[in-house]
Write a protein that holds these residues in place. Structure first.
Motif, PDB file in Angstrom:
ATOM      1  N   PHE A   3     -16.395  56.423  62.242  1.00  0.00           N
ATOM      2  CA  PHE A   3     -15.599  56.737  61.056  1.00  0.00           C
ATOM      3  C   PHE A   3     -16.370  56.478  59.760  1.00  0.00           C
ATOM      4  O   PHE A   3     -16.239  57.220  58.797  1.00  0.00           O
ATOM      5  CB  PHE A   3     -14.287  55.937  61.063  1.00  0.00           C
ATOM      6  CG  PHE A   3     -13.227  56.556  61.916  1.00  0.00           C
ATOM      7  CD1 PHE A   3     -13.193  56.346  63.287  1.00  0.00           C
ATOM      8  CD2 PHE A   3     -12.262  57.376  61.349  1.00  0.00           C
ATOM      9  CE1 PHE A   3     -12.226  56.938  64.078  1.00  0.00           C
ATOM     10  CE2 PHE A   3     -11.289  57.970  62.141  1.00  0.00           C
ATOM     11  CZ  PHE A   3     -11.265  57.754  63.505  1.00  0.00           C
ATOM     12  N   VAL A  59     -11.579  53.905  55.649  1.00  0.00           N
ATOM     13  CA  VAL A  59     -11.473  53.988  57.112  1.00  0.00           C
ATOM     14  C   VAL A  59     -10.259  53.220  57.635  1.00  0.00           C
ATOM     15  O   VAL A  59     -10.222  52.828  58.807  1.00  0.00           O
ATOM     16  CB  VAL A  59     -12.749  53.487  57.822  1.00  0.00           C
ATOM     17  CG1 VAL A  59     -13.928  54.374  57.492  1.00  0.00           C
ATOM     18  CG2 VAL A  59     -13.040  52.049  57.456  1.00  0.00           C
ATOM     19  N   ALA A  72      -8.876  54.054  61.022  1.00  0.00           N
ATOM     20  CA  ALA A  72      -9.696  53.573  62.135  1.00  0.00           C
ATOM     21  C   ALA A  72      -9.490  52.078  62.335  1.00  0.00           C
ATOM     22  O   ALA A  72      -9.411  51.592  63.469  1.00  0.00           O
ATOM     23  CB  ALA A  72     -11.168  53.867  61.862  1.00  0.00           C
ATOM     24  N   GLY A 124      -8.696  60.165  63.338  1.00  0.00           N
ATOM     25  CA  GLY A 124      -9.662  61.082  62.750  1.00  0.00           C
ATOM     26  C   GLY A 124      -8.981  62.220  61.998  1.00  0.00           C
ATOM     27  O   GLY A 124      -9.415  62.623  60.928  1.00  0.00           O
ATOM     28  N   THR A 181      -8.143  61.464  58.458  1.00  0.00           N
ATOM     29  CA  THR A 181      -9.157  61.273  57.424  1.00  0.00           C
ATOM     30  C   THR A 181      -9.873  62.575  57.068  1.00  0.00           C
ATOM     31  O   THR A 181     -10.896  62.553  56.420  1.00  0.00           O
ATOM     32  CB  THR A 181     -10.201  60.228  57.896  1.00  0.00           C
ATOM     33  OG1 THR A 181     -10.634  60.580  59.204  1.00  0.00           O
ATOM     34  CG2 THR A 181      -9.613  58.845  57.922  1.00  0.00           C
ATOM     35  N   GLN A 212     -15.592  61.563  65.921  1.00  0.00           N
ATOM     36  CA  GLN A 212     -14.494  61.166  66.811  1.00  0.00           C
ATOM     37  C   GLN A 212     -14.618  61.861  68.158  1.00  0.00           C
ATOM     38  O   GLN A 212     -14.304  61.279  69.200  1.00  0.00           O
ATOM     39  CB  GLN A 212     -13.135  61.503  66.184  1.00  0.00           C
ATOM     40  CG  GLN A 212     -12.723  60.595  65.053  1.00  0.00           C
ATOM     41  CD  GLN A 212     -13.375  60.984  63.744  1.00  0.00           C
ATOM     42  OE1 GLN A 212     -13.875  62.095  63.601  1.00  0.00           O
ATOM     43  NE2 GLN A 212     -13.398  60.078  62.790  1.00  0.00           N
TER      44      GLN A 212
END
Lengths: 286, 321
Positions: free
Chosen positions: A172, A203, A206, B207, B210, B242
């Motif tokens: 990430f 992030v 994540a 993922g 983002t 990812q």
């Protein structure tokens, strides 16, 4: 259509959306099935647990199983709360340190260039692929050489460097635009500040995902090979000791299965709603 | 804040720092000194990682060249373990076949399913999304819930599937789902697939959160017509990190199937019909205490995963092109 899909984008056909929902609903039932069953089982009286033909849902819900579980708990050598404390302590401390340390290393691996970087990252991936069944013995030797047997350290410290966490965070961190970091550096921020104030917030999804990985593995950690002192044993070890397998304990066993699931499930729900939260506010932009 | 309209964002590593550390120790030391912040960042993780992950792996690889029964000191026997594995251990050869069979059926399906579920879920409103993520991940959340399948597929008439099929009259005798070699693999694959929506799935979910939204808008302007085009040209290229993560997690888990089998089908399984490489390894390592032999099995498995990993990485490079 009960669920009104908000059209984020023009590239969506109505049929596609419908199929999407139908497919998901179908599979969701398949995925949730045994979980619903686990919840139901926890409240089934013994005769229903062994009924033929078996019923999926509980007919006469009872709290007997949970009462059985508590009676079993009270017959334990050390107060049962001690096991709960051990597991909560190990889980919270371990996950907290792991998330910080893994993100820090991931940041350097993804956004710095230095000799040995590739080698280190490759080692992390390779470590994921080696069977833990075999490394268990060298691991035990190392921990006993360090004198960590019968301490929390034996369970917490190895979890801090779990390769999965670094791998996830590095993937990430790679996506963070360099320009964002550069502008922070130009403003005179130290690398540690850039990491904490710029990289980590981006992030966050994540990080929340890592929280659940780490929490889950520590919460379910048995640790029986390293901990012999009854007062330091973890919850899974204690539960395993309590429930000798057998018909009469089947009720307590189903109650335990439910109990061990509820805590990580709650953490998961909280962390996931945070993952979704970030969607509206950020996303990586240059 | 303005995006450049090139779709795949990749941020190539700047080759500024490393100008080939060509063996010259002095330059290397200088480089290390120059990058000391990076090393400080890596140190806390790195030291623990080397002590508790790298070192045990190296020791295990070393042990694979020895006879080691845990009680006595390991004796060096060279390639003997590896030789025995291929020459005189029929069960090992069988276990390789079974492992590949499992990996072939569970790996690709679970990888694709993880991504598609994540992507489908991402289309929905937020609240429903959260609920669905929880439902889909729930099987992985509690390590042991899959034993429920033992009851559902139970071999006596109390099993749900048997009870159901008998009631409808399809079968008159209960089927031994987990002990009859004829059904065992299929039943196990279903359960394994059920538990396999795991780390990769969550990484995909995160993922998708983002992604750079402006790229999607740029895509509409450039004439992306439907969701599949959007997926291939905009979403996937952005999600390469990812995708790689998911792939590697899938490889490691689908080649190491064992823990799910034991509580359901027993150990060893009937006729060794579901005896995987890891089952073989556990057999030698924790039951017969032949650690040297078990280490050799682990090392071979490691090499297989490594090879698969290289192939998959090559494939992933083609995504979005």
């Amino acid at each position: 259509m009960a669920v009104k899909v908000k059209r984020r984008t023009p590239n969506r056909s109505l049929y596609g959306d419908l199929i999407n929902i139908l497919v998901l609903a179908g599979f969701a039932m398949f995925m949730a099935l045994p979980l619903v069953y686990a919840v139901n089982n926890a409240f089934k009286p013994l005769e229903e647990l062994f009924q033929f033909p078996p019923k999926f849902f509980v007919r006469n819900p009872t709290l007997d199983n949970i009462r059985d579980l508590f009676t079993l708990m009270n017959s334990s050598w050390v107060p049962f709360t001690r096991y709960i404390f051990n597991t909560v302590f190990i889980t919270v401390v371990g996950s907290g340190i792991h998330m910080f340390v893994a993100s820090l290393a991931a940041y350097a691996l993804a956004k710095h260039q230095f000799p040995g970087q590739k080698l280190f990252f490759n080692m992390v991936i390779l470590a994921l692929m080696f069977s833990p069944h075999v490394t268990a013995i060298p691991n035990y030797l190392i921990i006993s050489k360090l004198g960590w047997l019968d301490t929390y350290l034996a369970l917490i410290v190895p979890a801090i460097a779990a390769p999965l966490g670094l791998f996830l965070m590095k993937q990430f961190m790679e996506q963070i635009p360099v320009s964002l970091l550069e502008s922070a550096r130009l403003d005179g921020a130290s690398e540690l500040t850039v990491f904490r104030k710029v990289a980590l917030p981006i992030v966050k999804p994540a990080l929340m995902t890592l929280l659940i990985f780490s929490f889950q593995s520590l919460w379910n950690m048995n640790g029986g090979t390293f901990i012999y002192n009854e007062a330091l044993k973890t919850l899974p070890t204690a539960l395993q000791q309590i429930v000798a397998t057998g018909f009469s304990r089947a009720g307590a066993a189903s109650a335990i299965a439910l109990f061990m699931m509820i805590v990580p499930l709650s953490v998961f729900i909280i962390s996931q709603s945070n993952v979704m939260e970030t969607m509206s506010t950020s996303g990586i932009k240059d | 804040m303005l995006p450049d309209n090139e779709l795949p964002i990749e941020y190539p590593k700047k080759p500024t720092v490393l100008r080939k550390t060509k063996g010259k120790l002095a330059t290397l030391l200088k480089e290390i000194k120059r990058n000391k912040v990076s090393y400080f960042f890596i140190a806390p993780f790195g030291i623990i990682f080397i002590a508790f992950y790298v070192l045990p792996v190296l020791i295990s690889i070393g042990l694979s060249f020895t006879y080691y029964n845990i009680l006595e000191k390991p004796q060096f026997i060279g390639w003997q373990n590896y030789l025995n594995l291929f020459v005189s251990d029929d069960l090992f050869l069988k276990s390789i076949k079974i492992t590949f069979l499992f990996a072939l059926f569970t790996g690709p399906i679970s990888y694709l399913a993880s991504f598609l579920f994540a992507w489908f879920i991402n289309e929905l409103p937020r609240k429903i999304r959260t609920i669905l993520v929880v439902v889909f991940y729930a099987p992985s959340l509690s390590g042991q819930v899959f034993v429920i399948w033992g009851i559902i597929f139970s071999g006596d008439q109390y099993g749900y599937i048997n009870g159901f099929l008998m009631k409808l009259g399809f079968i008159s005798e209960p089927i031994q789902w987990f002990t009859n070699p004829e059904y065992m693999l299929t039943t196990l694959i279903i359960v394994i697939l059920w538990t396999s929506i795991g780390a990769g799935f969550l990484a995909f979910i995160a993922g998708l959160q983002t992604l750079d939204k402006s790229l999607f808008e740029a895509g509409y302007v450039d004439g992306v017509k439907n969701r599949w085009q959007e997926l291939w040209y905009i979403t996937l290229p952005q999600m390469k990190p990812q995708l790689l993560f998911g792939a590697i997690m899938t490889i490691t888990s689908s080649f190491a199937i064992h823990d799910v089998i034991v509580p359901l089908a027993g150990f060893p399984t009937t006729d060794y019909a579901a005896h995987t490489v890891v089952s073989h390894l556990v057999d030698y390592g924790t039951i017969r205490f032949e650690m040297g032999y078990a280490s050799a099995i682990a090392t071979l498995l490691f090499i297989v995963m490594l090879g698969t990993n290289i192939v998959i990485q090559k494939l992933l490079k083609k995504v979005g092109t």
